[in-house]
Write a protein that holds these residues in place. Structure first.
Motif, PDB file in Angstrom:
ATOM      1  N   VAL A 126      13.175 -49.548 -84.611  1.00 36.80           N
ATOM      2  CA  VAL A 126      12.502 -50.465 -83.690  1.00 36.80           C
ATOM      3  C   VAL A 126      13.455 -50.914 -82.587  1.00 36.80           C
ATOM      4  O   VAL A 126      14.677 -50.860 -82.740  1.00 36.80           O
ATOM      5  N   SER A 132      10.315 -57.598 -84.387  1.00 33.54           N
ATOM      6  CA  SER A 132       9.461 -56.830 -85.292  1.00 33.54           C
ATOM      7  C   SER A 132       9.367 -57.501 -86.653  1.00 33.54           C
ATOM      8  O   SER A 132       8.302 -57.511 -87.287  1.00 33.54           O
ATOM      9  N   LEU A 166      13.334 -52.264 -91.515  1.00 32.39           N
ATOM     10  CA  LEU A 166      13.471 -52.112 -90.068  1.00 32.39           C
ATOM     11  C   LEU A 166      14.935 -51.934 -89.708  1.00 32.39           C
ATOM     12  O   LEU A 166      15.813 -52.565 -90.290  1.00 32.39           O
ATOM     13  N   ASP A 201       6.192 -51.486 -81.916  1.00 35.61           N
ATOM     14  CA  ASP A 201       6.771 -50.191 -81.573  1.00 35.61           C
ATOM     15  C   ASP A 201       5.774 -49.046 -81.697  1.00 35.61           C
ATOM     16  O   ASP A 201       6.152 -47.880 -81.642  1.00 35.61           O
TER      17      ASP A 201
END
Length: 222
Positions: A126, A132, A166, A201
Motif C-alpha cells: 500500500v 490503509s 499491510l 489502493d
C-alpha cells in the motif's frame, strides 16, 4: 496498537488465473492448494501486482522443499533462498504471476524437511500504511500488531487460513526482488464477512458466500 474484537474478517483468498486447471496442478504440487481458491479471469495486469503471499515454516530444509516443489512445477525464482539477519527464505513467481515468499526465522535445521506450514500471510503493498490501517479498522478489522507507517497486521478469524497484513508498496517490491512498477488488475479476490468494498489502493473485497473453506478445485470448471 492492538485490539481484541473484530466484526470483519478475511474469509477467503481467490487468485484470478487464465486457466484454473493448470493453476490447480501447480498449487497442488506446490502444496498450498487447500489455502487459496482459483477463478478464471483474463483481467490484464503488468508488472508487480502489489501483493505477495508468504509462507512461514519451521526450518530452512522446509523452505527449500517448498521452493523446490514450486520450481519443479514451473515457478520462476525471483530471489534464491539465502540466509539473512532475520532467518532464511526465498521468493518465487507462480506461472500465473502470483508472487510467493517462503521463509523461516530459523537459520539452522533442527530436523528433516516437512510439508507443514506454520502461517500464511497475505501482504498487501500500500502507499500509506497508516491510512490503509485506519480504513480497515473502520471496516471492522482488528489490529494485531502495528509498527508505525511501515507495517500493520490484523487479527485472523473466520475460516480463511490466511492472515492479512499491510506493507509499504515499494518496500514490499524491494523485499521481493521486483520492480515496483505495475498497472492493471491485482488479480486477487478477497472474501469479506461484512460485504463488498474497495480499499484505498484498489484491492476489491467481495461478500463471502460462507465461512466454509473450499478447495481450489471447487472454483475450477469441470
Amino acid at each position: 496498537m492492538a485490539t481484541t474484537a473484530s466484526t470483519t474478517t478475511l474469509a477467503s483468498v481467490t487468485i484470478e488465473v487464465p486457466i484454473p486447471e493448470a493453476a490447480h496442478r501447480f498449487y497442488t504440487a506446490f502444496g498450498v492448494d487447500t489455502h487459496v481458491r482459483l477463478r478464471a479471469s483474463e483481467a490484464h495486469s503488468t508488472g508487480f501486482r502489489s501483493f505477495t503471499l508468504a509462507l512461514t515454516v519451521s526450518r530452512p530444509a522446509t523452505v527449500d522443499g517448498f521452493l523446490g516443489a514450486a520450481v519443479d512445477a514451473g515457478a520462476t525464482v525471483l530471489k534464491p533462498a539465502a540466509k539473512s539477519l532475520w532467518g532464511y527464505g526465498g521468493v518465487v513467481a507462480a506461472p500465473d504471476g502470483t508472487i510467493w515468499k517462503v521463509a523461516t526465522s530459523a537459520k539452522k535445521d533442527t530436523g528433516p524437511a516437512t510439508r507443514e506450514i506454520d502461517e500464511i500471510v497475505l501482504l498487501l503493498g500500500v502507499e500509506d500504511v497508516k491510512a490503509s490501517k485506519q480504513f480497515y479498522v473502520g471496516r471492522g478489522l482488528a489490529v494485531a500488531r502495528s509498527f508505525g507507517g511501515k507495517y500493520a497486521e490484523f487479527v485472523s478469524g473466520g475460516a480463511s487460513p490466511v492472515k492479512l497484513a499491510l506493507y509499504k508498496r515499494r518496500g514490499l517490491a524491494r523485499d521481493l526482488g521486483v520492480a515496483a512498477d505495475g498497472t492493471g488488475s491485482h488479480r486477487i479476490g478477497l472474501g469479506s464477512t461484512a460485504g463488498s468494498f474497495t480499499d484505498p489502493d484498489g484491492f476489491a473485497w467481495e461478500a463471502a458466500p460462507s465461512l466454509t473453506p473450499a478447495p481450489s478445485t471447487a472454483s475450477a470448471p469441470s
